[in-house]
Design a protein around this motif. Sequence first.
Motif, PDB file in Angstrom:
ATOM      1  N   MET A 154       3.365   6.395  18.554  1.00 27.39           N
ATOM      2  CA  MET A 154       2.871   6.074  17.210  1.00 27.39           C
ATOM      3  C   MET A 154       1.366   6.292  17.101  1.00 27.39           C
ATOM      4  SD  MET A 154       5.505   5.326  15.398  1.00 27.39           S
ATOM      5  CE  MET A 154       6.402   6.543  16.407  1.00 27.39           C
ATOM      6  N   GLN A 155       0.663   5.973  18.221  1.00 20.67           N
ATOM      7  CA  GLN A 155      -0.778   6.194  18.232  1.00 20.67           C
ATOM      8  C   GLN A 155      -1.106   7.680  18.094  1.00 20.67           C
ATOM      9  OE1 GLN A 155      -3.282   3.958  18.296  1.00 20.67           O
ATOM     10  NE2 GLN A 155      -4.841   5.562  18.300  1.00 20.67           N
ATOM     11  N   LYS A 156      -0.389   8.520  18.796  1.00 24.38           N
ATOM     12  CA  LYS A 156      -0.629   9.961  18.755  1.00 24.38           C
ATOM     13  C   LYS A 156      -0.297  10.541  17.371  1.00 24.38           C
ATOM     14  CE  LYS A 156       0.122  10.796  23.688  1.00 24.38           C
ATOM     15  NZ  LYS A 156       0.999  11.460  24.705  1.00 24.38           N
ATOM     16  N   TYR A 157       0.826  10.050  16.777  1.00 26.79           N
ATOM     17  CA  TYR A 157       1.193  10.570  15.459  1.00 26.79           C
ATOM     18  C   TYR A 157       0.191  10.125  14.394  1.00 26.79           C
ATOM     19  CZ  TYR A 157       5.670  12.700  16.643  1.00 26.79           C
ATOM     20  OH  TYR A 157       6.634  13.533  17.131  1.00 26.79           O
ATOM     21  N   ALA A 158      -0.342   8.932  14.553  1.00 21.33           N
ATOM     22  CA  ALA A 158      -1.364   8.479  13.596  1.00 21.33           C
ATOM     23  C   ALA A 158      -2.591   9.360  13.680  1.00 21.33           C
ATOM     24  CB  ALA A 158      -1.729   7.024  13.894  1.00 21.33           C
ATOM     25  N   GLU A 159      -2.973   9.722  14.897  1.00 16.70           N
ATOM     26  CA  GLU A 159      -4.133  10.606  15.084  1.00 16.70           C
ATOM     27  C   GLU A 159      -3.854  11.988  14.487  1.00 16.70           C
ATOM     28  OE1 GLU A 159      -4.833  10.614  19.243  1.00 16.70           O
ATOM     29  OE2 GLU A 159      -5.566   8.538  19.320  1.00 16.70           O
ATOM     30  N   LYS A 160      -2.652  12.522  14.697  1.00 13.25           N
ATOM     31  CA  LYS A 160      -2.298  13.834  14.155  1.00 13.25           C
ATOM     32  C   LYS A 160      -2.308  13.821  12.619  1.00 13.25           C
ATOM     33  CE  LYS A 160       0.583  15.490  17.992  1.00 13.25           C
ATOM     34  NZ  LYS A 160       1.945  15.922  18.396  1.00 13.25           N
ATOM     35  N   ALA A 161      -1.806  12.680  12.056  1.00 15.58           N
ATOM     36  CA  ALA A 161      -1.755  12.579  10.590  1.00 15.58           C
ATOM     37  C   ALA A 161      -3.169  12.569  10.008  1.00 15.58           C
ATOM     38  CB  ALA A 161      -1.017  11.319  10.171  1.00 15.58           C
ATOM     39  N   LEU A 162      -4.087  11.851  10.662  1.00 13.70           N
ATOM     40  CA  LEU A 162      -5.461  11.816  10.185  1.00 13.70           C
ATOM     41  C   LEU A 162      -6.116  13.185  10.281  1.00 13.70           C
ATOM     42  CD1 LEU A 162      -6.802   8.424  11.596  1.00 13.70           C
ATOM     43  CD2 LEU A 162      -6.402   9.013   9.194  1.00 13.70           C
ATOM     44  N   ILE A 163      -5.827  13.866  11.410  1.00 19.06           N
ATOM     45  CA  ILE A 163      -6.388  15.202  11.577  1.00 19.06           C
ATOM     46  C   ILE A 163      -5.860  16.137  10.495  1.00 19.06           C
ATOM     47  CG2 ILE A 163      -6.401  17.231  13.092  1.00 19.06           C
ATOM     48  CD1 ILE A 163      -6.369  15.290  15.468  1.00 19.06           C
ATOM     49  N   ALA A 164      -4.610  15.920  10.135  1.00 24.52           N
ATOM     50  CA  ALA A 164      -4.008  16.766   9.085  1.00 24.52           C
ATOM     51  C   ALA A 164      -4.430  16.317   7.691  1.00 24.52           C
ATOM     52  CB  ALA A 164      -2.494  16.715   9.198  1.00 24.52           C
ATOM     53  N   GLY A 165      -5.169  15.223   7.580  1.00 13.10           N
ATOM     54  CA  GLY A 165      -5.657  14.746   6.297  1.00 13.10           C
ATOM     55  C   GLY A 165      -4.662  13.855   5.587  1.00 13.10           C
ATOM     56  N   ASN A 166      -3.638  13.395   6.268  1.00 14.29           N
ATOM     57  CA  ASN A 166      -2.626  12.528   5.653  1.00 14.29           C
ATOM     58  C   ASN A 166      -2.864  11.083   6.081  1.00 14.29           C
ATOM     59  OD1 ASN A 166      -1.322  14.730   4.417  1.00 14.29           O
ATOM     60  ND2 ASN A 166      -0.218  15.162   6.334  1.00 14.29           N
ATOM     61  N   SER A 174      -2.239   8.283   4.540  1.00 13.13           N
ATOM     62  CA  SER A 174      -1.116   7.371   4.282  1.00 13.13           C
ATOM     63  C   SER A 174      -0.073   7.453   5.393  1.00 13.13           C
ATOM     64  CB  SER A 174      -0.471   7.701   2.931  1.00 13.13           C
ATOM     65  OG  SER A 174      -0.001   9.062   2.919  1.00 13.13           O
ATOM     66  N   ASP A 175       0.162   8.664   5.869  1.00 10.97           N
ATOM     67  CA  ASP A 175       1.103   8.815   6.985  1.00 10.97           C
ATOM     68  C   ASP A 175       0.561   8.142   8.250  1.00 10.97           C
ATOM     69  OD1 ASP A 175       2.772  10.222   5.355  1.00 10.97           O
ATOM     70  OD2 ASP A 175       2.213  12.196   6.142  1.00 10.97           O
ATOM     71  N   ALA A 176      -0.739   8.312   8.467  1.00 11.88           N
ATOM     72  CA  ALA A 176      -1.371   7.702   9.631  1.00 11.88           C
ATOM     73  C   ALA A 176      -1.244   6.177   9.558  1.00 11.88           C
ATOM     74  CB  ALA A 176      -2.847   8.091   9.702  1.00 11.88           C
ATOM     75  N   LYS A 177      -1.373   5.637   8.337  1.00 14.76           N
ATOM     76  CA  LYS A 177      -1.265   4.200   8.160  1.00 14.76           C
ATOM     77  C   LYS A 177       0.150   3.702   8.519  1.00 14.76           C
ATOM     78  CE  LYS A 177      -2.184   0.551   4.797  1.00 14.76           C
ATOM     79  NZ  LYS A 177      -2.620   0.258   3.405  1.00 14.76           N
ATOM     80  N   LEU A 178       1.165   4.467   8.115  1.00 10.24           N
ATOM     81  CA  LEU A 178       2.544   4.100   8.427  1.00 10.24           C
ATOM     82  C   LEU A 178       2.786   4.093   9.943  1.00 10.24           C
ATOM     83  CD1 LEU A 178       4.454   6.118   5.648  1.00 10.24           C
ATOM     84  CD2 LEU A 178       4.140   3.629   5.782  1.00 10.24           C
ATOM     85  N   PHE A 179       2.236   5.106  10.585  1.00 14.88           N
ATOM     86  CA  PHE A 179       2.398   5.156  12.063  1.00 14.88           C
ATOM     87  C   PHE A 179       1.710   3.956  12.741  1.00 14.88           C
ATOM     88  CE2 PHE A 179       2.855   9.924  11.462  1.00 14.88           C
ATOM     89  CZ  PHE A 179       4.223   9.922  11.739  1.00 14.88           C
ATOM     90  N   LEU A 180       0.554   3.579  12.221  1.00  9.44           N
ATOM     91  CA  LEU A 180      -0.161   2.442  12.803  1.00  9.44           C
ATOM     92  C   LEU A 180       0.569   1.118  12.534  1.00  9.44           C
ATOM     93  CD1 LEU A 180      -3.880   3.404  11.998  1.00  9.44           C
ATOM     94  CD2 LEU A 180      -2.716   3.450  14.212  1.00  9.44           C
ATOM     95  N   GLU A 181       1.210   1.001  11.366  1.00 13.38           N
ATOM     96  CA  GLU A 181       1.985  -0.201  11.070  1.00 13.38           C
ATOM     97  C   GLU A 181       3.173  -0.336  12.042  1.00 13.38           C
ATOM     98  OE1 GLU A 181       3.095   0.165   7.015  1.00 13.38           O
ATOM     99  OE2 GLU A 181       1.130  -0.483   6.242  1.00 13.38           O
TER     100      GLU A 181
END
Length: 229
Positions: free
Chosen positions: A72-84, A86-93
């Motif tokens: 989940m930590q890695k996907y949150a980082e990828k989502a932020l890098i991709a500019g998403n 909201s997606d990063a927030k979901l992964f962190l939750e």
Amino acid sequence: MAGIITRFKDIMSSNINALLDKAEDPSKMIDQYLRNLESDLGKVKAETASVMAEEKRAKRQLDELNEQINKMQKYAEKALIAGNESDAKLFLEKKNQLLQNQQSLQQSYDIAADNAAKMRSMHDKLVKDISELNARRDQLKAKLAVAKTQEKLNKIGASVDGAKGNLSAFDKMEDKINKKLDEANAMAELNSPKKEDNIEDLMSKYDDNTTTNTEVDDELQALKNKLGL
């Protein structure tokens, strides 16, 4: 689990010498004691395997959870890098939800690991004790055989001492018989005539005979002379 550990701690601390003191036949008791330990070892092995399996299961659940948290930590980082964001927030939750379970699973694993370590320790000690007792069994039986032989010798010695007592009584009887024989011989000696009396009688006999013989001889010679012989 606590009951199992307590019971097998009692097995570990059992005193074979105390058991042997109560046994009517120590040799049989040694064999029975070892058979009991072998039976207990089977139970310990089964319980140890069960506890170790529980440890592995708890470890696997904890590892899987940690893997999900890291994912989940890695996907949150990828989502932020991709500019998403909201997606990063979901992964962190989701990561935070998993973190709430992490502490509980960690505690479960720690308890399982501690129980497994205790069971392995008891198992290893029981195996060692059985091995040592098997090695000592022949020595203990040899000592018991020597003890039984000594007991037999003691009984024989007591019988010999009794025989010595009988011989001593026999010696006393023989002494009494010898004493009576000596007394009888002494009495016979007292009752027999004295040598002095015998000699006097013998001398008197020859004195009388000598006188009688001389007179007869003189008369015989006178008769011869008369007859011209």
